[in-house]
Design a protein around this motif. Structure first.
Motif, PDB file in Angstrom:
ATOM      1  N   PRO A   2       0.992  -1.148   0.097  1.00  0.00           N
ATOM      2  CA  PRO A   2       0.084  -0.037  -0.075  1.00  0.00           C
ATOM      3  C   PRO A   2       0.950   1.357  -0.077  1.00  0.00           C
ATOM      4  CG  PRO A   2      -0.969  -1.732   1.716  1.00  0.00           C
ATOM      5  CD  PRO A   2       0.340  -2.352   1.135  1.00  0.00           C
ATOM      6  N   GLU A   3       2.053   1.350   0.564  1.00  0.00           N
ATOM      7  CA  GLU A   3       2.774   2.451   0.627  1.00  0.00           C
ATOM      8  C   GLU A   3       3.474   2.917  -0.764  1.00  0.00           C
ATOM      9  OE1 GLU A   3       6.077   1.600   3.457  1.00  0.00           O
ATOM     10  OE2 GLU A   3       4.691   1.158   5.104  1.00  0.00           O
ATOM     11  N   TYR A   4       3.536   1.860  -1.838  1.00  0.00           N
ATOM     12  CA  TYR A   4       3.793   2.180  -3.024  1.00  0.00           C
ATOM     13  C   TYR A   4       2.741   2.473  -4.171  1.00  0.00           C
ATOM     14  CZ  TYR A   4       8.185   0.317  -1.730  1.00  0.00           C
ATOM     15  OH  TYR A   4       9.599  -0.005  -0.866  1.00  0.00           O
ATOM     16  N   VAL A   5       1.144   2.339  -3.629  1.00  0.00           N
ATOM     17  CA  VAL A   5       0.406   2.675  -4.400  1.00  0.00           C
ATOM     18  C   VAL A   5       0.392   4.082  -5.130  1.00  0.00           C
ATOM     19  CG1 VAL A   5      -2.320   2.845  -4.561  1.00  0.00           C
ATOM     20  CG2 VAL A   5      -1.162   0.835  -3.437  1.00  0.00           C
ATOM     21  N   GLU A  11      -2.399  -5.288 -14.179  1.00  0.00           N
ATOM     22  CA  GLU A  11      -2.756  -4.103 -14.424  1.00  0.00           C
ATOM     23  C   GLU A  11      -1.478  -3.304 -15.008  1.00  0.00           C
ATOM     24  OE1 GLU A  11      -4.667  -0.017 -12.262  1.00  0.00           O
ATOM     25  OE2 GLU A  11      -4.599  -2.104 -11.179  1.00  0.00           O
ATOM     26  N   ILE A  12      -0.299  -3.477 -13.952  1.00  0.00           N
ATOM     27  CA  ILE A  12       0.829  -3.016 -14.186  1.00  0.00           C
ATOM     28  C   ILE A  12       1.584  -3.644 -15.481  1.00  0.00           C
ATOM     29  CG2 ILE A  12       3.165  -2.753 -13.357  1.00  0.00           C
ATOM     30  CD1 ILE A  12       1.884  -2.590 -10.667  1.00  0.00           C
ATOM     31  N   VAL A  46       2.880   7.132 -11.964  1.00  0.00           N
ATOM     32  CA  VAL A  46       3.560   6.920 -12.980  1.00  0.00           C
ATOM     33  C   VAL A  46       2.612   6.308 -14.263  1.00  0.00           C
ATOM     34  CG1 VAL A  46       5.200   5.127 -13.921  1.00  0.00           C
ATOM     35  CG2 VAL A  46       5.695   6.235 -11.696  1.00  0.00           C
ATOM     36  N   MET A  47       1.697   5.367 -13.777  1.00  0.00           N
ATOM     37  CA  MET A  47       0.973   4.658 -15.008  1.00  0.00           C
ATOM     38  C   MET A  47      -0.127   6.170 -15.600  1.00  0.00           C
ATOM     39  SD  MET A  47       0.226   1.117 -13.248  1.00  0.00           S
ATOM     40  CE  MET A  47      -0.848   0.742 -14.653  1.00  0.00           C
ATOM     41  N   ASN A  48      -0.351   6.742 -14.692  1.00  0.00           N
ATOM     42  CA  ASN A  48      -1.548   7.898 -15.051  1.00  0.00           C
ATOM     43  C   ASN A  48      -0.560   8.917 -15.957  1.00  0.00           C
ATOM     44  OD1 ASN A  48      -3.584   7.116 -13.678  1.00  0.00           O
ATOM     45  ND2 ASN A  48      -3.494   8.299 -11.867  1.00  0.00           N
ATOM     46  N   SER A  49       0.648   9.068 -15.700  1.00  0.00           N
ATOM     47  CA  SER A  49       1.556  10.044 -16.622  1.00  0.00           C
ATOM     48  C   SER A  49       1.725   9.481 -18.054  1.00  0.00           C
ATOM     49  CB  SER A  49       2.909  10.371 -15.888  1.00  0.00           C
ATOM     50  OG  SER A  49       3.822   9.218 -16.194  1.00  0.00           O
ATOM     51  N   GLY A  50       1.661   8.112 -18.076  1.00  0.00           N
ATOM     52  CA  GLY A  50       1.715   7.664 -19.388  1.00  0.00           C
ATOM     53  C   GLY A  50       3.177   7.677 -20.233  1.00  0.00           C
ATOM     54  N   ARG A  51       4.303   8.057 -19.617  1.00  0.00           N
ATOM     55  CA  ARG A  51       5.179   8.395 -20.115  1.00  0.00           C
ATOM     56  C   ARG A  51       5.999   7.087 -20.549  1.00  0.00           C
ATOM     57  NH1 ARG A  51       7.566  13.393 -16.467  1.00  0.00           N
ATOM     58  NH2 ARG A  51       5.875  14.989 -17.066  1.00  0.00           N
ATOM     59  N   GLY A  52       6.251   6.184 -19.737  1.00  0.00           N
ATOM     60  CA  GLY A  52       6.681   4.873 -19.967  1.00  0.00           C
ATOM     61  C   GLY A  52       8.268   4.692 -20.089  1.00  0.00           C
ATOM     62  N   ALA A  53       8.773   5.347 -19.079  1.00  0.00           N
ATOM     63  CA  ALA A  53      10.107   5.297 -18.522  1.00  0.00           C
ATOM     64  C   ALA A  53      10.313   4.265 -17.797  1.00  0.00           C
ATOM     65  CB  ALA A  53      10.691   6.845 -17.859  1.00  0.00           C
ATOM     66  N   GLN A  54      11.387   3.305 -17.899  1.00  0.00           N
ATOM     67  CA  GLN A  54      11.813   2.204 -17.053  1.00  0.00           C
ATOM     68  C   GLN A  54      11.791   2.686 -15.775  1.00  0.00           C
ATOM     69  OE1 GLN A  54      12.425  -1.168 -18.026  1.00  0.00           O
ATOM     70  NE2 GLN A  54      12.550  -1.567 -15.762  1.00  0.00           N
ATOM     71  N   ASP A  55      11.143   1.765 -14.925  1.00  0.00           N
ATOM     72  CA  ASP A  55      10.777   2.438 -13.530  1.00  0.00           C
ATOM     73  C   ASP A  55      11.221   0.943 -12.691  1.00  0.00           C
ATOM     74  OD1 ASP A  55       9.491   2.729 -10.778  1.00  0.00           O
ATOM     75  OD2 ASP A  55       9.056   4.778 -11.941  1.00  0.00           O
ATOM     76  N   ALA A  56      12.070   0.791 -11.860  1.00  0.00           N
ATOM     77  CA  ALA A  56      12.693  -0.264 -11.120  1.00  0.00           C
ATOM     78  C   ALA A  56      11.427  -0.399 -10.060  1.00  0.00           C
ATOM     79  CB  ALA A  56      13.822  -0.247 -10.548  1.00  0.00           C
ATOM     80  N   ILE A  57      10.762   0.593  -9.609  1.00  0.00           N
ATOM     81  CA  ILE A  57       9.914   0.721  -8.383  1.00  0.00           C
ATOM     82  C   ILE A  57       8.487   0.079  -8.931  1.00  0.00           C
ATOM     83  CG2 ILE A  57       8.542   1.988  -6.832  1.00  0.00           C
ATOM     84  CD1 ILE A  57      10.839   4.209  -7.213  1.00  0.00           C
TER      85      ILE A  57
END
Length: 222
Positions: free
Chosen positions: A63-66, A102-103, A72-83
């Protein structure tokens, strides 16, 4: 001799560096701060041996990462994201296949790769294997298994390169879930496909028993 302007710049730089040393995260980006948190959580998990215990801890952490993942997903930029990618794996580990998918849809759309530390750098490969394994664990424990995420995983990874054994594992569990819900014809199709992909996947007897059931069904329907 240093000019007054040069001396001023050096003093400002020294003050900035000293502030950074006293509070190293003060000037960090949001992503860097989240990475620090993620690494701390990973260190905590490394101290735990039991898989069930690890899964329980991940459920508490997720829940702390939600907010970050949604942003990130709403921005839709598609950069690599380890988190984001690690959260996807953790959701699979905790049985939240729907949340993981979903992810995964976002990740596959933008060509994101598996997080560091995973031997399978191919996301479709990782996704198919992890979803199939999670479903098989639940099925073995006699828990209800929703077939929709399995079919969605099959669709998302269709045509992607991965070991035949992994795709066979996905078809196998889909076949079992269809069979248990009375979908004999669909079950047969997926079990046969699993056998075609991997002749040692352990479905030969299942296919034989299912063929007997289908034969009886055909006779009773006459």
């Amino acid at each position: 001799m240093l000019s007054p302007a040069r001396r001023h710049r050096m003093r400002v730089q020294a003050e900035t560096e000293s502030q950074r040393d006293a509070n190293p995260m003060r000037h960090a980006t949001g992503y860097e701060q989240m990475l620090v948190k993620l690494n701390e959580d990973k260190r905590r998990l490394k101290k735990v041996y039991g898989k069930e215990k690890k899964a329980d801890i991940k459920r508490q952490m997720l829940p702390e990462y939600v907010p970050w993942v949604k942003g990130v997903m709403n921005s839709g930029r598609g950069a690599q994201d380890a988190i984001v990618m690690t959260v996807m794996i953790w959701r699979l580990d905790t049985g939240d296949v729907t949340g993981a998918l979903e992810i995964a849809r976002y990740a596959l759309k933008h060509g994101l790769v598996s997080p560091d530390g995973f031997r399978r750098d191919s996301l479709p490969y990782l996704l198919a294997e992890e979803v199939a394994s999670a479903a098989m664990r639940a099925w073995t424990a006699k828990e209800a298994v929703n077939i929709d995420p399995l079919l969605e995983t099959l669709r998302l990874t269709d045509g992607e390169d991965m070991p035949d054994e992994v795709r066979a594992k996905l078809h196998k569990i889909i076949g079992y879930v269809y069979r248990d819900s009375g979908g004999t014809h669909e079950a047969m199709k997926h079990l046969q496909r699993a056998l075609q992909l991997h002749d040692r996947c352990g479905v030969v007897k299942d296919i034989e028993r299912l063929a007997t059931v289908m034969k009886k069904q055909a006779q009773n329907s006459r």
